[in-house]
Design an enzyme around this catalytic site. Structure first.
Site, PDB file in Angstrom:
ATOM      1  N   ASP A  78     -15.932  18.712  -5.615  1.00  0.00           N
ATOM      2  CA  ASP A  78     -16.280  16.918  -5.995  1.00  0.00           C
ATOM      3  C   ASP A  78     -16.790  17.417  -7.590  1.00  0.00           C
ATOM      4  O   ASP A  78     -17.326  18.370  -8.145  1.00  0.00           O
ATOM      5  CB  ASP A  78     -16.917  16.475  -5.475  1.00  0.00           C
ATOM      6  CG  ASP A  78     -16.851  15.062  -5.516  1.00  0.00           C
ATOM      7  OD1 ASP A  78     -16.043  14.046  -4.777  1.00  0.00           O
ATOM      8  OD2 ASP A  78     -17.329  14.562  -7.000  1.00  0.00           O
TER       9      ASP A  78
ATOM     10  N   GLY B 166     -15.848  -6.868   4.184  1.00  0.00           N
ATOM     11  CA  GLY B 166     -16.406  -5.617   3.390  1.00  0.00           C
ATOM     12  C   GLY B 166     -16.068  -4.451   3.268  1.00  0.00           C
ATOM     13  O   GLY B 166     -14.726  -4.312   4.953  1.00  0.00           O
TER      14      GLY B 166
ATOM     15  N   CYS C  80     -12.035  -0.914   1.254  1.00  0.00           N
ATOM     16  CA  CYS C  80     -10.559  -0.987   0.948  1.00  0.00           C
ATOM     17  C   CYS C  80      -9.669  -2.179   1.303  1.00  0.00           C
ATOM     18  O   CYS C  80      -9.087  -2.444   1.032  1.00  0.00           O
ATOM     19  CB  CYS C  80     -10.274   0.078   2.460  1.00  0.00           C
ATOM     20  SG  CYS C  80     -10.572   1.783   2.687  1.00  0.00           S
TER      21      CYS C  80
HETATM   22  C1  UDX Z   1     -11.698   6.543  -0.368  1.00  0.00           C
HETATM   23  C2  UDX Z   1     -10.588   6.340  -0.630  1.00  0.00           C
HETATM   24  O1  UDX Z   1      -9.771   8.327  -0.682  1.00  0.00           O
HETATM   25  C3  UDX Z   1      -9.376   5.721  -1.084  1.00  0.00           C
HETATM   26  O2  UDX Z   1      -8.641   6.181   0.492  1.00  0.00           O
HETATM   27  C4  UDX Z   1     -10.353   5.419  -0.076  1.00  0.00           C
HETATM   28  O3  UDX Z   1      -8.982   3.738  -0.483  1.00  0.00           O
HETATM   29  C5  UDX Z   1     -11.338   4.302  -1.279  1.00  0.00           C
HETATM   30  O4  UDX Z   1     -11.617   5.380  -1.522  1.00  0.00           O
HETATM   31  P1  UDX Z   1     -14.099   7.402  -0.470  1.00  0.00           P
HETATM   32  O5  UDX Z   1     -13.561   8.461   0.004  1.00  0.00           O
HETATM   33  O6  UDX Z   1     -14.421   6.230   0.196  1.00  0.00           O
HETATM   34  O7  UDX Z   1     -12.120   6.768  -0.957  1.00  0.00           O
HETATM   35  O8  UDX Z   1     -14.739   7.379  -2.029  1.00  0.00           O
HETATM   36  P2  UDX Z   1     -15.308   7.820  -3.115  1.00  0.00           P
HETATM   37  O9  UDX Z   1     -16.664   7.647  -1.822  1.00  0.00           O
HETATM   38  O10 UDX Z   1     -15.740   7.206  -3.980  1.00  0.00           O
HETATM   39  O11 UDX Z   1     -15.963   9.946  -3.044  1.00  0.00           O
HETATM   40  C6  UDX Z   1     -14.356   9.976  -4.091  1.00  0.00           C
HETATM   41  C7  UDX Z   1     -15.404  10.816  -4.817  1.00  0.00           C
HETATM   42  O12 UDX Z   1     -14.522  11.629  -5.396  1.00  0.00           O
HETATM   43  C8  UDX Z   1     -16.087  10.492  -5.382  1.00  0.00           C
HETATM   44  O13 UDX Z   1     -17.292  11.924  -4.643  1.00  0.00           O
HETATM   45  C9  UDX Z   1     -15.578  11.429  -6.835  1.00  0.00           C
HETATM   46  O14 UDX Z   1     -16.813  11.966  -7.450  1.00  0.00           O
HETATM   47  C10 UDX Z   1     -14.716  12.188  -6.190  1.00  0.00           C
HETATM   48  N1  UDX Z   1     -14.194  12.626  -7.742  1.00  0.00           N
HETATM   49  C11 UDX Z   1     -13.376  11.487  -7.999  1.00  0.00           C
HETATM   50  C12 UDX Z   1     -13.457  13.662  -7.976  1.00  0.00           C
HETATM   51  O15 UDX Z   1     -13.873  14.875  -6.963  1.00  0.00           O
HETATM   52  N2  UDX Z   1     -12.612  14.024  -8.566  1.00  0.00           N
HETATM   53  C13 UDX Z   1     -12.271  12.361  -9.629  1.00  0.00           C
HETATM   54  O16 UDX Z   1     -11.373  12.651 -10.468  1.00  0.00           O
HETATM   55  C14 UDX Z   1     -12.247  11.294  -9.206  1.00  0.00           C
HETATM   56  C1  UDX Z   2     -11.438  -0.521   7.606  1.00  0.00           C
HETATM   57  C2  UDX Z   2     -10.502   0.118   8.732  1.00  0.00           C
HETATM   58  O1  UDX Z   2     -10.043  -0.460   9.607  1.00  0.00           O
HETATM   59  C3  UDX Z   2      -9.042   1.423   8.811  1.00  0.00           C
HETATM   60  O2  UDX Z   2      -8.845   1.958   9.645  1.00  0.00           O
HETATM   61  C4  UDX Z   2      -9.292   1.519   7.502  1.00  0.00           C
HETATM   62  O3  UDX Z   2      -9.233   3.079   7.105  1.00  0.00           O
HETATM   63  C5  UDX Z   2     -10.247   1.755   6.304  1.00  0.00           C
HETATM   64  O4  UDX Z   2     -10.734  -0.040   6.321  1.00  0.00           O
HETATM   65  P1  UDX Z   2     -13.525  -0.412   7.399  1.00  0.00           P
HETATM   66  O5  UDX Z   2     -13.778  -0.241   5.979  1.00  0.00           O
HETATM   67  O6  UDX Z   2     -14.035   1.372   7.422  1.00  0.00           O
HETATM   68  O7  UDX Z   2     -12.238   0.640   7.986  1.00  0.00           O
HETATM   69  O8  UDX Z   2     -13.945  -0.631   8.112  1.00  0.00           O
HETATM   70  P2  UDX Z   2     -13.637  -2.056   9.553  1.00  0.00           P
HETATM   71  O9  UDX Z   2     -14.011  -1.876  11.035  1.00  0.00           O
HETATM   72  O10 UDX Z   2     -12.513  -2.076   9.936  1.00  0.00           O
HETATM   73  O11 UDX Z   2     -14.203  -3.259   8.969  1.00  0.00           O
HETATM   74  C6  UDX Z   2     -14.190  -3.745   8.005  1.00  0.00           C
HETATM   75  C7  UDX Z   2     -14.963  -4.866   7.742  1.00  0.00           C
HETATM   76  O12 UDX Z   2     -14.716  -6.019   8.623  1.00  0.00           O
HETATM   77  C8  UDX Z   2     -16.626  -5.127   8.185  1.00  0.00           C
HETATM   78  O13 UDX Z   2     -16.864  -5.729   7.123  1.00  0.00           O
HETATM   79  C9  UDX Z   2     -16.409  -5.753   9.628  1.00  0.00           C
HETATM   80  O14 UDX Z   2     -17.958  -6.369   9.798  1.00  0.00           O
HETATM   81  C10 UDX Z   2     -15.520  -7.505   9.429  1.00  0.00           C
HETATM   82  N1  UDX Z   2     -14.912  -7.022  10.555  1.00  0.00           N
HETATM   83  C11 UDX Z   2     -13.775  -6.476  11.113  1.00  0.00           C
HETATM   84  C12 UDX Z   2     -15.353  -8.351  11.172  1.00  0.00           C
HETATM   85  O15 UDX Z   2     -15.540  -9.251  10.752  1.00  0.00           O
HETATM   86  N2  UDX Z   2     -14.698  -8.868  12.646  1.00  0.00           N
HETATM   87  C13 UDX Z   2     -14.205  -8.328  13.693  1.00  0.00           C
HETATM   88  O16 UDX Z   2     -13.526  -8.801  14.713  1.00  0.00           O
HETATM   89  C14 UDX Z   2     -13.448  -6.793  12.605  1.00  0.00           C
END
Ligand code: UDX
Ligand code: UDX
Length: 480
Positions: A37, A279, A282
């Site tokens: 990272d 929230g 994604c």
């Molecule tokens: C996710 C998923 O990878 C993506 O599919 C989804 O849609 C939302 O983001 P997530 O792991 O949740 O990523 O993001 P984050 O926790 O922000 O981690 C990304 C990491 O990549 C960060 O630690 C950042 O520093 C790193 N990064 C970013 C690099 O190492 N190189 C870069 O050029 C840019």
């Molecule tokens: C989601 C997808 O579920 C996962 O497959 C993908 O890889 C990333 O995005 P995540 O965002 O971690 O995962 O959480 P999720 O459990 O899906 O909940 C998303 C939001 O919907 C939360 O704010 C949750 O509280 C809300 N939610 C979920 C509801 O309000 N009602 C429900 O019945 C389920």
């Protein structure tokens, strides 16, 4: 197997990259996994001796880190070296919504994907399989391929010494249950063109995933399937929240409606819980991506359909803050509201796009004094999200009740004394500990008329029934 994968590098040690690589390392002790990272602080936290300091909280993650770290799982900033050593590279960097330029507010910003692909092009040696792990707009693999190809054609030092395959392998893990989801996936999707590359990735998953769960598609279907899965899930939440509002207006109960429709096997019972609005990093981003793609490809009706899912979610959050204000006599000035939960769901410290952010901002705007509690979210994080420092930091005296009439907030680590003199309690995240609150005792501490607003539907109405607390819960039109 001959030519199996021995060394994996994952670029991006975030919510997706960290847990995913931890599980691969745990299930494949014969493979060396290096997570890299650009963020030195994040890597330091992953390497922290105190497992409570890991940058991500996920149940079960600390145990895996303890088992595998510095055995076959390594965290570092040595991006160049680890790319050059890898047989397979996962790209797991973040792809936030663009804030300016073409597609601003909808399209994903792919600058980090591009930067990662350029680094791979520069440092990879021999044959490398590049795996898209981040959720990406359809046809991003084309961009990655182009960048990698430019290296193969270039007149740089070692042209044609490195070759690449690109696969799409989207992650479906849900935060809070990431380790369980990774260990017991409903399916593993691998999109690609080259069977040998697909087979090498499948071989890794076969260490713990059964054959019938390994799905193979073309690369564009795989990319689109990920966006579609998230859009469908989010659409169910907007659907049930819209029905919840109707329940409140008509005397129906959204829990009963959910149960009744969920028994239809064609609909199914999951993702039908009304709440404060979805929230997480994604759902909104991925739907806006679909909206952008649809507009780009000349399908405005499709774009409008998916946009309405996001619009409903925003409307719903504002609806909740408005009805709180209305029930507290139309003004929140000088009113103390205890907010229980700030994370976008329970069992995570993640606040990205949490409904709590907009709802709290609205309440502060109306003049409320919020006392915010979340077992995993820090005060600093809340300040970033609300774009406002807590009252105790801005004012020397920390007596929250002596504040002026402007809306403000503070955070608390313990619920002891939290409810003293409170006008209302608002539940925004479904943490287990909130289910155990004794409302009879709490009622005696609150200023009357006192309110409990349960936006997560976690409180049994019988526990509030014989107290002086007025009770509102999401989607409940039935007069208690
Ligand atoms: C996710 C998923 O990878 C993506 O599919 C989804 O849609 C939302 O983001 P997530 O792991 O949740 O990523 O993001 P984050 O926790 O922000 O981690 C990304 C990491 O990549 C960060 O630690 C950042 O520093 C790193 N990064 C970013 C690099 O190492 N190189 C870069 O050029 C840019
Ligand atoms: C989601 C997808 O579920 C996962 O497959 C993908 O890889 C990333 O995005 P995540 O965002 O971690 O995962 O959480 P999720 O459990 O899906 O909940 C998303 C939001 O919907 C939360 O704010 C949750 O509280 C809300 N939610 C979920 C509801 O309000 N009602 C429900 O019945 C389920």
């Amino acid at each position: 197997m001959k030519n199996s994968i021995h060394n994996i590098c994952c670029i991006g040690a975030g919510y997706v990259g960290g847990p995913t690589m931890a599980v691969i390392a745990d299930r494949c002790p014969h493979i060396e996994v290096n997570v890299v990272d650009i963020n030195q602080d994040r890597i330091n936290l992953w390497n922290s001796l105190d497992l409570n300091e890991l940058p991500i909280f996920e149940p079960g993650l600390d145990k895996i880190i303890e088992r595998r770290r510095n055995k076959n799982l390594f965290f570092s900033n040595d991006i160049k070296k680890q790319i050059s050593r890898a047989d397979m590279i996962f790209i797991s960097v973040n792809t936030p919504t663009k804030t300016k330029g073409i597609g601003a507010g909808k399209a994903s910003n792919l600058k980090w994907i591009e930067a990662s692909a350029r680094q791979v092009a520069l440092y990879a040696k021999g044959h490398t399989i590049v795996v898209e792990k981040s959720t990406l707009p359809v046809r991003t693999a084309e961009v990655i391929k182009e960048i990698l190809k430019s290296k193969q054609n270039s007149k740089e030092k070692h042209p044609k010494t490195s070759t690449f395959d690109v696969l799409s392998n989207p992650e479906f893990l849900s935060e809070g249950s990431a380790i369980y989801d990774l260990e017991n996936p409903d399916r593993v999707l691998i999109g690609g063109e080259n069977n040998s590359a697909i087979e090498k990735l499948a071989e890794i998953y076969r260490n713990w995933v059964s054959e019938e769960k390994l799905l193979q598609t073309n690369i564009w279907s795989s990319e689109l399937a990920k966006l579609t899965a998230n859009a469908f899930l989010a659409q169910r939440i907007s659907s049930i929240n819209s029905i919840g509002a109707l329940c409140e207006a008509t005397g129906a109960d959204v829990r009963e409606v959910s149960k009744a429709i969920g028994h239809d096997s064609r609909i199914g019972s999951k993702f039908l819980d009304a709440g404060p609005g979805f929230g997480g990093s994604c759902f909104k981003k991925d739907i806006l991506n679909l909206v952008y793609l649809s507009e780009y490809f000349g399908l405005p009706e499709v774009a409008a359909f998916w946009n309405s899912v996001v619009n409903l979610n925003a409307w719903h959050q504002n609806r909740i803050s408005k009805l709180i204000t209305k029930n507290l006599f139309g003004t929140l000035s000088n009113k103390k509201i205890v907010v229980l939960g700030f994370a976008f769901k329970s069992n995570t410290n993640d606040t990205r796009e949490s409904a709590a952010i907009q709802i709290c901002k609205n309440l502060i705007e109306e003049g409320a004094a919020l006392l915010i509690h979340d077992p995993k979210v820090s005060c600093d994080q809340i300040a970033i999200d609300l774009n406002l420092q807590p009252y105790s930091k801005k004012n020397k005296e920390s007596n929250f009740s002596e504040r002026n009439e402007e809306g403000n907030w503070d955070s608390i680590d313990s619920l002891e004394n939290a409810f003293d003199g409170a006008d209302a309690v608002l539940i925004l995240t479904e943490w287990m500990e909130y289910k155990k609150i004794n409302w009879r005792v709490t009622s005696n501490k609150m200023r009357k008329p006192a309110w409990l607003f349960d936006a997560r539907s976690i409180i049994d109405p019988n526990q509030v029934l014989n107290t002086d607390i007025n009770f509102w819960r999401i989607g409940d039109g039935v007069k208690l």
